[in-house]
Enzyme design. Sequence first.
Site, PDB file in Angstrom:
ATOM      1  N   SER A 156      64.034  76.647   8.918  1.00  0.00           N
ATOM      2  CA  SER A 156      63.916  76.102   7.552  1.00  0.00           C
ATOM      3  C   SER A 156      62.954  74.930   7.602  1.00  0.00           C
ATOM      4  CB  SER A 156      65.270  75.598   7.068  1.00  0.00           C
ATOM      5  OG  SER A 156      65.541  74.311   7.619  1.00  0.00           O
ATOM      6  N   ASP A 157      62.455  74.513   6.440  1.00  0.00           N
ATOM      7  CA  ASP A 157      61.745  73.239   6.435  1.00  0.00           C
ATOM      8  C   ASP A 157      62.795  72.120   6.502  1.00  0.00           C
ATOM      9  OD1 ASP A 157      59.792  71.332   6.430  1.00  0.00           O
ATOM     10  OD2 ASP A 157      58.643  72.229   4.816  1.00  0.00           O
ATOM     11  N   TRP A 158      62.299  70.914   6.701  1.00  0.00           N
ATOM     12  CA  TRP A 158      63.165  69.756   6.990  1.00  0.00           C
ATOM     13  C   TRP A 158      64.221  69.560   5.887  1.00  0.00           C
ATOM     14  CZ3 TRP A 158      62.342  65.662  10.791  1.00  0.00           C
ATOM     15  CH2 TRP A 158      63.153  64.541  10.599  1.00  0.00           C
TER      16      TRP A 158
END
Length: 756
Positions: free
Chosen positions: A285-287
Amino acid sequence: MTAHDVTSRVRPWSDPDLPVARRAAALLAAMTLQEKVGQLHQVANPDPERDAAALAAGTFGTCIVASGQHAGNVRDTGTQATAVNDLQRAAVQTSRLGIPLIIARDVIHGHRTVFPVPLGQAASFDAELVRDCARVAAREATADGVRWTFAPMLDVAQDPRWGRVAEGWGEDVWLASHLGVAAVEGFQGGPDGGDLAAPEAMAACAKHYVGYGLVQGGRDYAEVDIGPITLHNRHLRPFRAVIDAGVATVMSAFHTLDAVPVTAHVALLREHLRDDLGFTGPVVSDWGAVGELRHHGMAADDGGAAVLALRAGVDIDMVTGAYSGHLARLVGDGVVDEALVDEAVLRVLTLKLRLGLFEDPYTDPSRAAAVHLTPEHRGLARRAAASAVVVLRNDGVLPLEAPPRHVHVTGPFATATGELFGTWTLDGRAEDVVSIAAAVSERFEGTAHQDRPTRVTVDDGRFPDESHLRAREADVVIACVGEHPLRSGEANSVASLDLPPGQVEHLEALARVSRRLVVVVLTGRPLALERLAHLGSALVLVFHPGVEGGHGVVDVLSGDAPASGRLPSSLPWTTGQVPLHHDHLPTGRPLHPDGPEGRYRDHRDTAQYPFGFGLGYSPVTYTDLVLSATVLGPGEVVRASVRVTNVGTRPVVETVQLYARAHVSTISRPVSELVGVRRVVLAPGEQQEVGFEIDQHVLSHRDALGRERREPGPFTLRIAPYAGAGVTARLDVVSSPARTGTTGEGGGARLDPIDR
Ligand code: BGC
């Protein structure tokens, strides 16, 4: 029986002679549910002492070395092999199964040796250069123990208000695909996925999957709407290219696509990414994006978010803790099928095995000193910086061949050092940078001009009145303006593409008193430079050029390096024109290229400087476009070639671009699609025939289901120095094999005016 045999029997995953799939399966079978979930959790900046219990319990499987609260894009104290080794030792020696960690960091455009921002590298149109920069970045970062980078960014960026345009390859799909593949090959150490276990290789990550480059209004994180045909032909294409090239990982993006956050988007992450594009590695996932599903109004809590993300196909939760906090319970309650967890864990373990971490998780601490910022790496950075320089206008002042008597260098970027790095620079050091002013002094100071040594004066423009005094005395003024790197990159969108306040006024005042004014604009995004259209003797655009930026810029200004940079994005006249890109669709009411009418009542429709544009120091003509056949059947190849001639007195590097336009198709296709690039070096007076091989695949498109369509119909081929210019010929694509004679307009090049 040797100790090795015993270990291999008890721990078959440690046996390097077994196939990776068997090793991963054996390890998975030995894991508890909690241990499995741990492999799907990525933490930021763990500490071997503070996190000793978590390391022993296997609570996380990977970590990102970053210091930001919301992303890795914040300067920190850097990584060090010894610190990374301590972490690995704790993971390997104190946990039950001894599974090593993957250490990740955003190595976006270099590590200690900082190269131009990706948009600047794209201006080179040079895949080999991009590959070399990524290879050096990997060599340096792996010496600090980093084995996974979150690059390359493949978002096709059509709206330069979006600050992240700096991180990618510009507006064009072909360019993003080719340079993206080159970057992956560089990071991973070779084609076809490389050899990830090699000590100087790191796993790349194709991001941000998918469509992030179209956030509404250029506002970061905002919503996106893309129809299926545009998705397949534009936004998925660079991802398809790097997946075919063996990219190890993919990052899902933050935004919603058609009202569903990508983090929870089953169709995008399972149907398109897995079934259609055939990706088999882990998706991260992104942050914090798993937890952000709450803010999107998709989940009531982190547990709900974890269910959505895992079901959609996100394997690793970057820093939220939603997986580590909830998945085991959710499996126990029967809400989540353990098979989904297993599938994700297998992908993570497979990556760890491919990276060779089970054989050797440690990094030799003496390597960094030997490989960081070597003269060879600096040399590459200097060449790359020069390639990020695009000459837009030049009345002949450039190159500054005869040593000037007095050069005055002014503007906020005159003495800037760390600001030349651009966004996403975590490991570069300002003290390593030679400023533009210092490079001008190095190059010109003391060179004789009719027995008088050249004088270089410098100011940073803080007192414009002082700059103007000096400018009046000097015979060349180099004004270095532009945007600070903190104005581009993540979460740094702008509503106006003009230069920052005050700079145009400063330049106008300089132009009034300077004999020869060279304006150098340093930027992380395409800017609207209308007010500089006629100002001064030359206009030069430089995407933040990195550690050797000063030298690279001066190499081009002085003519020591060719002016070879070309625009990877169109430059609009004014902000209100964006999004503006060369590969737009035709309308039902085409404008006549030479006609007076336009769509805007208050402005032109076209770019100030089009995609692919950039001046060299010698004029080049394009003539005699010849096709080896006028009809292209299935399985056949037609060669399109053009004669390019350097009609000037200096050597040039010419970026020859092939564009195609389909006139009759089952979908409306762009007025101009880049389908090939060749860079050639031409000595003064030299002619070369530059050819491209074209088959039906090159001219194909994808339908709404992502299937490749090779459709019959007439095409216009255009070989050109930039979009919309050049020479053209017609090619008919047919559905059964055919061959005829040659064709082409022949005759002279027809270069359209650049503002049409
Ligand atoms: C960015 C990613 C980056 C990640 C880790 C996020 O905020 O969108 O591009 O890789 O942070 O630092």
